[in-house]
Design an enzyme around this catalytic site. Structure first.
Site, mmCIF file in Angstrom:
data_model
loop_
_atom_site.group_PDB
_atom_site.id
_atom_site.type_symbol
_atom_site.label_atom_id
_atom_site.label_comp_id
_atom_site.label_asym_id
_atom_site.label_seq_id
_atom_site.Cartn_x
_atom_site.Cartn_y
_atom_site.Cartn_z
ATOM 1 N N VAL A 72 104.166 25.652 -47.820
ATOM 2 C CA VAL A 72 103.290 26.576 -48.549
ATOM 3 C C VAL A 72 103.427 26.363 -50.053
ATOM 4 C CG1 VAL A 72 102.648 28.990 -48.905
ATOM 5 C CG2 VAL A 72 103.475 28.252 -46.669
ATOM 6 N N CYS A 73 104.653 26.198 -50.506
ATOM 7 C CA CYS A 73 104.905 25.992 -51.944
ATOM 8 C C CYS A 73 104.205 24.731 -52.442
ATOM 9 C CB CYS A 73 106.403 25.886 -52.216
ATOM 10 S SG CYS A 73 107.353 27.247 -51.521
ATOM 11 N N SER A 74 104.175 23.695 -51.596
ATOM 12 C CA SER A 74 103.592 22.413 -51.990
ATOM 13 C C SER A 74 102.070 22.458 -52.059
ATOM 14 C CB SER A 74 104.033 21.312 -51.029
ATOM 15 O OG SER A 74 105.439 21.199 -51.037
#
Lengths: 202, 198
Positions: free
Chosen positions: A93-95
């Site tokens: 998700v962060c990426s």
């Protein structure tokens, strides 16, 4: 009453089934294939912040991957600030979330706002990750040492040692105007953040 | 009541097994490939007058792939959160402009994109930021993405419509497209290609 009892298991089953129909697509950029660590589904939120809208945002000073020391207070009276805390580099998700802010730069500029990205990863890890993402237009700060100190100050340090996926919108006076401690497994919607930014100038 | 609880627990168990396979990762299925039939899914999008005219969908708010007019369709599957997807935009813009400005190909070759898992607002931001010339459809529920076999993005698919109206995948490419020339050469090659004999 007998009919209600008959339909209850079916209704409960449908509700439960619907919970699993939520689609997801994180870290699906071809460039990330084989490079992303999938932590699985985590407890959506694992902390409770004491901060509320209307309170002063805690000041901090952290190192950036560009080699600078960045303080929140240096933007007082100059810029609105959005702090995007993400749990961990090299995760799905962060990426997606941070590269996704590339399309929002004009909204930040229009609303005289700066985006700051923070995670508890160390500088080398954040540097490598940012490079893999093609670089980011906003400062990326490391909250590695003392570990998670800023995340803790903001009341969003999880028991596993990573921060929540959280957004704080702070106006030029240093006052918190919006808090979103988001489900860690989901990406916050961009338009919600844009709306909050636009409110700052009203 | 105990029976109801048992049913719920069974559904929960099945749901968990299906949704979260071993390893915690969403299993990667085989993406659509050359030779496959292209799914005829519907979209409900508010396209501009220009985009509707370009695709030939008229005033329909809900339309399917079959409603689009053309012989060769270049679909770019992407996400606004994909970091390498914007790299293909200038190539696709060139393909769009080149084909659209040539009277021989204007009605035959169409370039369009499908944004998977994105809202219309996200798509509008993306279009403005990267100056897309071609239409973009939204696949917010991932239905289209699933029908294509959940490909990574960017995923470029060229679909050829035969005389009977069947849409067949004739080309796929995962990742960054080498150049506009390479894509346009591929398009010309595919237009000249005779349909496979049955």
């Amino acid at each position: 009453m007998v009919q209600k009892k008959r339909y209850l298991p079916i209704l409960l089953s449908l509700i439960v089934t619907c919970l699993f129909l939520t689609a997801d697509l994180h870290g699906a950029s071809e460039q990330f294939k084989g490079k992303i660590y999938n932590p699985g589904i985590l407890k959506p939120v694992d902390s409770k912040t004491h901060l509320k809208v209307g309170m002063k945002a805690p000041d901090f000073t952290l190192s950036s991957i560009a080699g600078e020391r960045v303080s929140l207070s240096e933007y007082r009276q100059k810029k609105n600030v959005v702090i995007s805390f993400v749990p961990a580099a090299w995760t799905p998700v962060c990426s997606d979330q941070w590269p996704g802010y590339n399309i929002a730069k004009s909204f930040f500029d229009k609303n005289n706002a700066l985006l700051i990205g923070i995670s508890v990863d160390n500088i080398p890890a954040l540097y490598a990750w940012s490079k893999e993402m093609g670089g980011l237009w906003f400062p990326v700060l490391s909250d590695f040492y003392p570990h998670g100190a800023v995340a803790k100050k903001y009341g969003i340090l999880r028991s596993s040692g990573v921060s929540e996926r959280a957004l704080f919108v702070i106006d030029k006076k240093g006052i918190i105007r919006y808090i979103d401690v988001h489900n860690i497994n989901e990406r916050p919607r961009l338009e919600v953040l844009v709306k909050e930014l636009e409110k700052l100038n009203k | 009541m105990m029976n109801a609880i048992r049913v719920v627990l069974l559904v929960l168990f099945i749901g968990i097994s299906v949704s979260f396979p071993p390893g915690g990762a969403r299993a990667e299925t085989r993406p659509i490939a050359t030779g496959d039939n292209f799914p005829n899914l519907s979209f409900r999008d508010i396209l501009s007058k220009g985009d509707r005219a370009y695709l030939g969908t008229g005033k329909k708010k809900t339309f399917s792939i079959k409603d689009m007019h053309g012989t060769l369709f270049i679909f770019e599957i992407f996400s606004t959160y994909c970091m390498s997807c914007p790299i293909n935009v200038p190539v696709l813009n060139t393909a769009y402009s080149t084909e659209n400005s040539d009277p021989k190909f204007r009605q035959r070759v169409k370039v369009l994109a499908v944004a998977i898992g994105n809202t219309k607002n996200e798509v509008e931001c993306y279009k403005q930021e990267y100056k897309l010339l071609y239409p973009v459809l939204t696949d917010f529920t991932f239905a289209f993405h699933k029908a294509l076999g959940n490909p990574r993005v960017p995923y470029t698919i060229i679909v050829k419509r035969d005389a009977s109206g069947k849409d067949i995948v004739v080309y796929t490419h995962l990742g960054i497209i080498e150049s506009a020339d390479s894509l346009l050469n591929e398009v010309q090659k595919l237009l000249r290609q005779k349909p496979a004999s049955q």
